[in-house]
Design a protein around this motif. Structure first.
Motif, PDB file in Angstrom:
ATOM      1  N   MET A  18       0.858  -1.115  -0.104  1.00 28.35           N
ATOM      2  CA  MET A  18       0.096  -0.026  -0.222  1.00 28.35           C
ATOM      3  C   MET A  18       0.948   1.318   0.095  1.00 28.35           C
ATOM      4  SD  MET A  18      -2.921   1.240  -0.273  1.00 28.35           S
ATOM      5  CE  MET A  18      -3.986  -0.189   0.277  1.00 28.35           C
ATOM      6  N   PHE A  19       1.917   1.213   0.507  1.00 30.76           N
ATOM      7  CA  PHE A  19       2.865   2.294   0.981  1.00 30.76           C
ATOM      8  C   PHE A  19       3.220   2.934  -0.575  1.00 30.76           C
ATOM      9  CE2 PHE A  19       7.044   4.088   0.708  1.00 30.76           C
ATOM     10  CZ  PHE A  19       7.068   5.155   1.217  1.00 30.76           C
ATOM     11  N   ILE A  20       3.665   1.603  -1.386  1.00 33.99           N
ATOM     12  CA  ILE A  20       4.240   1.886  -2.732  1.00 33.99           C
ATOM     13  C   ILE A  20       3.195   2.720  -3.609  1.00 33.99           C
ATOM     14  CG2 ILE A  20       5.166   1.029  -4.816  1.00 33.99           C
ATOM     15  CD1 ILE A  20       6.993   0.858  -2.336  1.00 33.99           C
ATOM     16  N   ARG A  21       1.874   2.153  -3.528  1.00 38.02           N
ATOM     17  CA  ARG A  21       1.109   2.783  -4.301  1.00 38.02           C
ATOM     18  C   ARG A  21       0.629   4.252  -3.900  1.00 38.02           C
ATOM     19  NH1 ARG A  21      -1.995  -0.087  -7.707  1.00 38.02           N
ATOM     20  NH2 ARG A  21      -1.707  -2.480  -7.734  1.00 38.02           N
ATOM     21  N   ASN A  22       0.677   4.551  -2.459  1.00 32.26           N
ATOM     22  CA  ASN A  22       0.212   5.717  -2.176  1.00 32.26           C
ATOM     23  C   ASN A  22       1.383   7.075  -2.323  1.00 32.26           C
ATOM     24  OD1 ASN A  22      -2.203   4.891  -1.114  1.00 32.26           O
ATOM     25  ND2 ASN A  22      -1.613   4.675   1.043  1.00 32.26           N
ATOM     26  N   CYS A  23       2.719   6.403  -2.459  1.00 34.26           N
ATOM     27  CA  CYS A  23       3.686   7.304  -2.513  1.00 34.26           C
ATOM     28  C   CYS A  23       4.265   7.457  -4.099  1.00 34.26           C
ATOM     29  CB  CYS A  23       5.004   7.059  -1.440  1.00 34.26           C
ATOM     30  SG  CYS A  23       4.458   6.719   0.150  1.00 34.26           S
ATOM     31  N   LEU A  24       3.658   6.821  -4.683  1.00 32.30           N
ATOM     32  CA  LEU A  24       4.215   6.834  -6.196  1.00 32.30           C
ATOM     33  C   LEU A  24       3.812   7.991  -6.984  1.00 32.30           C
ATOM     34  CD1 LEU A  24       4.881   5.092  -8.448  1.00 32.30           C
ATOM     35  CD2 LEU A  24       2.640   4.609  -9.122  1.00 32.30           C
ATOM     36  N   THR A  25       4.965   8.799  -7.658  1.00 32.86           N
ATOM     37  CA  THR A  25       4.686   9.637  -8.735  1.00 32.86           C
ATOM     38  C   THR A  25       4.700   9.022  -9.915  1.00 32.86           C
ATOM     39  OG1 THR A  25       6.218  11.236  -7.306  1.00 32.86           O
ATOM     40  CG2 THR A  25       5.838  11.686  -9.600  1.00 32.86           C
ATOM     41  N   PRO A  26       3.514   8.975 -10.495  1.00 35.46           N
ATOM     42  CA  PRO A  26       3.264   8.419 -11.687  1.00 35.46           C
ATOM     43  C   PRO A  26       4.123   8.792 -12.899  1.00 35.46           C
ATOM     44  CG  PRO A  26       1.315   9.861 -11.141  1.00 35.46           C
ATOM     45  CD  PRO A  26       2.278   9.850 -10.117  1.00 35.46           C
ATOM     46  N   LYS A  27       4.430   7.799 -14.197  1.00 34.00           N
ATOM     47  CA  LYS A  27       5.025   8.186 -15.091  1.00 34.00           C
ATOM     48  C   LYS A  27       4.644   9.326 -15.865  1.00 34.00           C
ATOM     49  CE  LYS A  27       3.362   4.778 -18.055  1.00 34.00           C
ATOM     50  NZ  LYS A  27       3.705   3.451 -19.154  1.00 34.00           N
ATOM     51  N   ASN A  28       3.324   9.741 -15.832  1.00 37.38           N
ATOM     52  CA  ASN A  28       2.581  10.834 -16.658  1.00 37.38           C
ATOM     53  C   ASN A  28       2.998  12.040 -16.202  1.00 37.38           C
ATOM     54  OD1 ASN A  28       0.881  10.502 -14.412  1.00 37.38           O
ATOM     55  ND2 ASN A  28      -0.894  10.942 -15.679  1.00 37.38           N
ATOM     56  N   GLU A  29       3.607  12.056 -14.711  1.00 38.52           N
ATOM     57  CA  GLU A  29       4.103  13.420 -14.240  1.00 38.52           C
ATOM     58  C   GLU A  29       5.235  13.567 -14.134  1.00 38.52           C
ATOM     59  OE1 GLU A  29       2.419  13.475 -10.170  1.00 38.52           O
ATOM     60  OE2 GLU A  29       0.233  13.084 -10.787  1.00 38.52           O
ATOM     61  N   LEU A  30       6.077  12.533 -14.846  1.00 39.61           N
ATOM     62  CA  LEU A  30       7.382  12.976 -15.011  1.00 39.61           C
ATOM     63  C   LEU A  30       8.066  13.088 -16.365  1.00 39.61           C
ATOM     64  CD1 LEU A  30       8.377   9.382 -13.097  1.00 39.61           C
ATOM     65  CD2 LEU A  30       8.419  11.704 -12.085  1.00 39.61           C
ATOM     66  N   THR A  31       9.277  13.689 -16.548  1.00 39.37           N
ATOM     67  CA  THR A  31      10.290  13.900 -17.548  1.00 39.37           C
ATOM     68  C   THR A  31      10.935  12.430 -17.917  1.00 39.37           C
ATOM     69  OG1 THR A  31      10.443  16.083 -17.319  1.00 39.37           O
ATOM     70  CG2 THR A  31      11.758  15.059 -18.858  1.00 39.37           C
ATOM     71  N   LEU A  32      10.536  11.770 -18.924  1.00 37.91           N
ATOM     72  CA  LEU A  32      10.920  10.365 -19.186  1.00 37.91           C
ATOM     73  C   LEU A  32      11.994  10.587 -20.624  1.00 37.91           C
ATOM     74  CD1 LEU A  32       7.921   8.080 -18.843  1.00 37.91           C
ATOM     75  CD2 LEU A  32       9.484   8.652 -17.017  1.00 37.91           C
ATOM     76  N   LEU A  33      13.008   9.872 -20.424  1.00 40.52           N
ATOM     77  CA  LEU A  33      14.051   9.914 -21.600  1.00 40.52           C
ATOM     78  C   LEU A  33      13.865   8.324 -22.185  1.00 40.52           C
ATOM     79  CD1 LEU A  33      17.150  11.259 -19.852  1.00 40.52           C
ATOM     80  CD2 LEU A  33      15.361  12.534 -21.251  1.00 40.52           C
TER      81      LEU A  33
END
Length: 210
Positions: A1-16
């Motif tokens: 549960m911690f992982i889901r609650n603390c995740l910054t999803p990839k659509n909010e990131l700059t990805l290379l």
């Protein structure tokens, strides 16, 4: 549960993407981005690209290579593919993040083979600060206890007796004399000496107080 609650999803990131040129990647990293996750076209995770790894790659090239030529090279030459540790979205736990975050700037999170986001170092640091009650006035007691049923109950009974709030409590590995160590932080109290006496009567060893 911690992982889901603390995740910054990839659509909010700059990805290379691994096929990018160094020049393109540096343009994406312009500003505050010193390290970014690299993924393949299918969404699988490759590793981490940092400005440092780019510089190290450039320094390793022949001195005759021009900057313009190096800019055209693929970032696949610079990616830290050793940074392939991650936590699983479904089965990961907070403690799984710790050995990763001490070596890398963020913790990659995967769902199966798919990269889904990261857990930021600042969030992990904040969680640890909460666990230790940092910023909250109180007294820390490092306790040595035997690994037996009811130990925590006995400690809380003493605190309840003097109406003392426990701000935080964390268990640690054993030392040479006791099977377990527990660090608790309690709110300020005039009954500290009585607390120490009562704990010792219950077989709890007071290792440190600060």
């Amino acid at each position: 549960m911690f992982i889901r609650n603390c995740l910054t999803p990839k659509n909010e990131l700059t990805l290379l993407h691994s096929t990018m040129s160094i020049k393109h990647a540096l343009e994406e990293m312009r500003g505050s981005h010193y390290s970014l996750p690299v993924i393949e076209a299918d969404g699988s995770y490759v590793g981490i690209l940092s400005k440092r790894s780019i510089l190290e790659y450039m320094e390793s090239q022949d001195e005759s290579a021009t900057l313009a030529t190096l800019y055209k090279d693929s970032i696949s030459n610079c990616i830290d593919v050793g940074a392939n540790e991650y936590v699983d979205l479904r089965e990961g736990h907070f403690e799984d993040c710790l050995p990763i975050i001490v070596r890398y700037p963020f913790v990659p999170v995967l769902d199966g083979e798919e990269f889904v986001g990261i857990i930021k170092r600042s969030l992990i640091e904040g969680t640890l600060e909460d666990c230790f009650g940092i910023g909250v006035d109180g007294t820390r007691l490092l306790l040595g206890v035997h690994n037996q049923s009811g130990t925590l109950h006995e400690i809380t009974k003493v605190m309840n007796k003097y109406d003392i709030n426990i701000i935080s409590d964390i268990g640690f590995e054993a030392d040479s004399n006791y099977l377990r160590r527990i660090l608790i932080k309690i709110e300020p109290t005039p009954y500290l000496d009585k607390v120490k006496s009562d704990l010792e009567k219950r077989g709890v060893r007071i290792l440190e107080i600060e």
